[in-house]
Enzyme design. Structure first.
Site, mmCIF file in Angstrom:
data_model
loop_
_atom_site.group_PDB
_atom_site.id
_atom_site.type_symbol
_atom_site.label_atom_id
_atom_site.label_comp_id
_atom_site.label_asym_id
_atom_site.label_seq_id
_atom_site.Cartn_x
_atom_site.Cartn_y
_atom_site.Cartn_z
ATOM 1 N N LYS A 57 -54.956 11.272 71.508
ATOM 2 C CA LYS A 57 -54.037 12.416 71.366
ATOM 3 C C LYS A 57 -52.712 12.118 72.064
ATOM 4 O O LYS A 57 -51.641 12.422 71.554
ATOM 5 C CB LYS A 57 -54.631 13.698 71.986
ATOM 6 C CG LYS A 57 -55.750 14.366 71.247
ATOM 7 C CD LYS A 57 -55.386 14.920 69.894
ATOM 8 C CE LYS A 57 -55.525 13.910 68.809
ATOM 9 N NZ LYS A 57 -56.763 13.690 68.143
ATOM 10 N N TRP A 111 -45.390 7.487 52.169
ATOM 11 C CA TRP A 111 -45.792 6.834 53.418
ATOM 12 C C TRP A 111 -45.902 5.365 53.052
ATOM 13 O O TRP A 111 -46.820 4.950 52.354
ATOM 14 C CB TRP A 111 -47.127 7.414 53.883
ATOM 15 C CG TRP A 111 -47.585 6.940 55.207
ATOM 16 C CD1 TRP A 111 -47.215 7.405 56.440
ATOM 17 C CD2 TRP A 111 -48.576 5.916 55.464
ATOM 18 N NE1 TRP A 111 -47.889 6.731 57.425
ATOM 19 C CE2 TRP A 111 -48.728 5.813 56.865
ATOM 20 C CE3 TRP A 111 -49.340 5.077 54.661
ATOM 21 C CZ2 TRP A 111 -49.598 4.924 57.466
ATOM 22 C CZ3 TRP A 111 -50.215 4.180 55.262
ATOM 23 C CH2 TRP A 111 -50.335 4.114 56.646
ATOM 24 N N GLU A 145 -50.670 9.520 70.012
ATOM 25 C CA GLU A 145 -50.123 10.069 68.762
ATOM 26 C C GLU A 145 -48.970 11.025 69.022
ATOM 27 O O GLU A 145 -47.964 11.002 68.327
ATOM 28 C CB GLU A 145 -51.199 10.865 68.024
ATOM 29 C CG GLU A 145 -52.258 10.037 67.379
ATOM 30 C CD GLU A 145 -53.329 10.939 66.800
ATOM 31 O OE1 GLU A 145 -53.462 10.967 65.587
ATOM 32 O OE2 GLU A 145 -54.033 11.625 67.568
ATOM 33 N N ARG A 151 -49.130 14.812 54.962
ATOM 34 C CA ARG A 151 -49.909 13.671 54.474
ATOM 35 C C ARG A 151 -49.157 12.341 54.595
ATOM 36 O O ARG A 151 -49.771 11.284 54.628
ATOM 37 C CB ARG A 151 -50.277 13.897 53.005
ATOM 38 C CG ARG A 151 -51.239 15.027 52.785
ATOM 39 C CD ARG A 151 -51.293 15.395 51.330
ATOM 40 N NE ARG A 151 -51.610 14.249 50.503
ATOM 41 C CZ ARG A 151 -52.831 13.881 50.160
ATOM 42 N NH1 ARG A 151 -53.860 14.573 50.569
ATOM 43 N NH2 ARG A 151 -53.025 12.826 49.392
ATOM 44 N N CYS A 189 -49.358 9.376 50.898
ATOM 45 C CA CYS A 189 -48.355 9.962 50.019
ATOM 46 C C CYS A 189 -48.903 11.232 49.365
ATOM 47 O O CYS A 189 -50.100 11.375 49.188
ATOM 48 C CB CYS A 189 -48.005 8.990 48.909
ATOM 49 S SG CYS A 189 -47.578 7.377 49.507
ATOM 50 N N HIS A 247 -63.634 -3.641 86.835
ATOM 51 C CA HIS A 247 -63.828 -4.885 86.082
ATOM 52 C C HIS A 247 -62.528 -5.350 85.419
ATOM 53 O O HIS A 247 -62.574 -6.158 84.498
ATOM 54 C CB HIS A 247 -64.934 -4.711 85.039
ATOM 55 C CG HIS A 247 -66.267 -4.403 85.651
ATOM 56 N ND1 HIS A 247 -66.962 -5.307 86.415
ATOM 57 C CD2 HIS A 247 -67.013 -3.269 85.646
ATOM 58 C CE1 HIS A 247 -68.095 -4.761 86.840
ATOM 59 N NE2 HIS A 247 -68.137 -3.513 86.385
ATOM 60 N N LYS A 258 -51.847 12.191 57.677
ATOM 61 C CA LYS A 258 -53.044 12.988 57.923
ATOM 62 C C LYS A 258 -54.283 12.383 57.289
ATOM 63 O O LYS A 258 -55.317 12.270 57.926
ATOM 64 C CB LYS A 258 -52.814 14.408 57.409
ATOM 65 C CG LYS A 258 -53.952 15.371 57.716
ATOM 66 C CD LYS A 258 -53.993 15.720 59.184
ATOM 67 C CE LYS A 258 -55.144 16.627 59.540
ATOM 68 N NZ LYS A 258 -55.414 16.597 60.988
ATOM 69 N N GLU A 291 -60.826 10.030 73.172
ATOM 70 C CA GLU A 291 -60.116 10.970 72.295
ATOM 71 C C GLU A 291 -58.819 11.452 72.959
ATOM 72 O O GLU A 291 -57.791 11.618 72.291
ATOM 73 C CB GLU A 291 -61.046 12.153 71.960
ATOM 74 C CG GLU A 291 -60.418 13.313 71.212
ATOM 75 C CD GLU A 291 -59.796 12.934 69.868
ATOM 76 O OE1 GLU A 291 -60.008 11.809 69.386
ATOM 77 O OE2 GLU A 291 -59.057 13.764 69.323
ATOM 78 N N ASN A 351 -49.823 7.793 44.368
ATOM 79 C CA ASN A 351 -50.492 7.736 45.668
ATOM 80 C C ASN A 351 -51.608 6.711 45.561
ATOM 81 O O ASN A 351 -52.401 6.768 44.624
ATOM 82 C CB ASN A 351 -51.072 9.118 46.019
ATOM 83 C CG ASN A 351 -51.910 9.082 47.282
ATOM 84 O OD1 ASN A 351 -51.637 8.294 48.191
ATOM 85 N ND2 ASN A 351 -52.932 9.924 47.341
ATOM 86 N N GLY A 352 -51.666 5.764 46.515
ATOM 87 C CA GLY A 352 -52.718 4.751 46.487
ATOM 88 C C GLY A 352 -52.120 3.361 46.500
ATOM 89 O O GLY A 352 -50.953 3.182 46.884
#
Ligand code: F6R
Length: 588
Positions: free
Chosen positions: A469, A74, A472, A27, A2, A488, A583, A465, A100-101
């Site tokens: 990407k 968020w 996302e 964010r 947030c 395997h 973010k 990585e 926020n939190g």
């Protein structure tokens, strides 16, 4: 996560707040709201959606008043609904807050406040702050005292901004960021400098366990015990102003395109710290490296570099797992903590566990004013400028470049590091021809449901990585695998509906990876080869420039970042703001 923002000044608050929220939308962004103080009352408008959408439907920016607070949410506690969106007024409406939190003891506080007659509307943990402030304010009718009493009751990590019935703005910080902007025409409080950077570059970074009261008579800062605190005003770096997309359609594309320069800049502003860190690492009893998501993938590359070139063992630890093996760290060990934001709760927790065990923390961060930088013995700056796109791109290669520099120093140049050469190679991958080819391949991925990315040795972390990407940005299921693991198990998944990206430059991993490619091809899967050498086994070949084996990771990730970006465009998803993601993940 947030974002919170507050403004008190000479101008109308709501348009300033809405603009600031738009800047910080990266964010966290499932809902948005604004409250202002006007004609002796607090007005609130909010709703579900992006700033631009909610503003269109409820005209947040038309709320009147020169004092206000705002929030992008968020969701953590409670569904994404209009009611759960912030700001939350207290039940009597004399205070409204944005938060926020996470408030850990919200359930018991809520029960207690309900028994005292305070009503709740939302399912959030945040609303408890509004009613708790109100309760303490009702007792003392003193804003300062009500904040001291409130923070004494709250458990968890939080930053909140409150507007009171007399137009006073107040904010408190406990393990979540909060920055005050001092403008010529007003004061700002925000979780990120980006919230107000176009208005002022003069800031005060509130320390942990401090709060601020801003009224028409000015600004006062206190610690949680109510003692006054003096702070220096500092100027934020001009680079923060560079937060526009410019000629680019998206921040993500801009940030991918900046990499020929950003890898060269990595660590340059903190050269002394880099030298010091090198020395510390040389003499460490044991060495660990931690990060989350993309930063953890950089840690995996570091493992390879340290063991092969510096002959030093380093253990990568996924930050969110540190909690479950706290005994791993020992006295005189060193933990290298990697984080773009420096605010990821998981990374902070890992660093705190290691610190408690007597380890020293060396952080490699992009935000030098972050909590992680503060708690570290040495902090090295990535210096890659603000990264707005939620998916990490330039910060990843800046992390790699910094780690390469450290290993090259420790091993007295055994890496043969030549970042200028790498930068030139990246430029080739970003050429118009290369982009056009990648765009064509991206069209093929539009309706694909599964993508596997294979790489061996130093290329495996890049495969990991790459899959992150793709997930996302495109929402396609993607998995990064070490090439040798194919037989395997994952080979069972290969069929004509599957795409496999082979990271296969012509180096010591080449022929083994090519063999895997043939095994996959025999099962009918489509193959995209990322290589400096063509092969008939690839259905699509993305050419990368030839370079020394150790430097390929910095080069081969670029076309895959582009592929994920263009596939997102094909799928009509928003590459800058992927759904459900934020973010900086400041909650555990
Ligand atoms: C991936 C991504 C995330 C972050 C992770 C850690 O593109 O952005 O996986 O890498 O949340 O964030 P920082 O590096 O800020 O600690």
């Amino acid at each position: 996560m947030c974002s919170i923002i507050g403004y008190l000044g000479l101008n109308q608050a709501a348009p300033i707040i809405v603009k600031g929220l738009k800047r910080m939308e990266y964010r966290g962004y499932d809902s948005v709201g604004v409250a202002t103080f006007s004609n002796n009352q607090i007005l609130v408008r909010k709703g579900v959606g992006k700033v631009i959408e909610v503003n269109k439907s409820v005209r947040l920016d038309e709320l009147s008043g020169t004092v206000g607070i705002g929030h992008t949410r968020w969701a953590t506690h409670g569904m994404v609904t209009d009611t759960n969106a912030h700001p939350h007024p207290s039940s009597t409406g004399e205070v409204a807050i944005v938060h926020n939190g996470i408030i850990q003891n919200h359930e018991e506080l809520k029960k207690d406040l309900q028994q005292k007659g305070y009503a709740f509307k939302s399912q959030t943990d945040s609303e408890v702050i509004a009613n708790l402030l109100q309760y303490h304010y009702d007792k003392s009718r003193n804003i300062k005292q009500s904040i001291v009493d409130t923070v004494a009751d709250l458990k968890g990590d939080y930053a909140f901004v409150a507007v009171f019935e007399d137009g006073t703005l107040a904010a408190a910080r406990f393990h979540e960021p909060l920055i005050i902007g001092i403008g010529k025409q007003g004061y700002f409080i925000s979780s990120d400098v980006l919230g107000f950077v176009e208005h002022t570059d003069e800031v005060i970074y509130l320390d942990n366990m401090e709060f601020v009261i801003i009224g028409n008579s000015g600004i006062q800062i206190f610690d949680f015990n109510a003692n006054p605190v003096q702070h220096q005003i500092t100027k934020v770096s001009k680079e923060f102003a560079d937060v526009y997309k410019g000629e680019y359609a998206h921040f993500t594309l801009k940030e991918i395109s900046e990499q020929p320069t950003t890898i060269l800049n990595s660590g340059n502003n903190t050269k002394l710290e880099l030298d010091l860190a090198t020395d510390f690492i040389r003499h460490a009893k044991s060495l660990y490296i931690t990060g989350s998501g993309t930063s953890y993938n950089a840690a995996l590359v570091a493992k390879f570099l340290f063991s092969k070139y510096a002959k030093i063992k380093i253990e990568p630890i996924i930050s969110s797992e540190a909690h479950f093996s706290p005994d791993i760290f020992e006295q005189q060990s060193i933990l290298i903590a990697l984080s773009q934001s420096g605010e990821s709760a998981d990374v902070l927790e890992a660093a705190n566990i290691a610190k408690k065990a007597g380890s020293k923390i060396i952080s490699i961060v992009n935000i030098m004013t972050s909590s992680l930088a503060h708690l570290s013995s040495i902090s090295i700056g990535l210096g890659c400028g603000p990264e707005i796109g939620v998916a990490a791109t330039k910060s990843f290669t800046a992390q790699l470049a910094t780690l390469y520099k450290i290993v090259d120093k420790i091993s007295e140049g055994s890496l043969g590091l030549d970042l200028v050469k790498v930068s030139e190679a990246i430029k080739k991958s970003l050429s118009d021809d290369s982009k056009a080819k990648i765009q064509e391949i991206a069209k093929k991925l539009k309706d694909v449901s599964d993508i596997y990315v294979l790489g061996r040795g130093i290329h495996y972390p890049i495969a990991s990585e790459s899959s992150l990407k793709l997930k996302e940005l495109t929402y396609i299921h993607a998995e990064g695998l070490p090439g040798g693991e194919l037989k395997h198990g994952p080979l069972a998944l290969m069929d004509s509906n599957t795409y496999v990206i082979m990271i296969n430059p012509e180096d010591s991993t080449y022929s083994d990876t090519l063999t895997s490619a043939r095994e996959i091809k025999a099962r009918g899967a489509k193959i995209i080869g990322i290589s400096d050498k063509p092969s008939d086994v690839y259905d699509h070949w993305i050419e990368i420039p030839k370079i020394e084996e150790v430097m390929y990771p910095l080069v081969e990730i670029i076309p895959i970042q582009l592929l994920a970006y263009y596939a997102a465009i094909e799928k009509d998803t928003d590459p800058d703001y992927p759904r459900n993601l934020a973010k900086s993940v400041t909650v555990k």
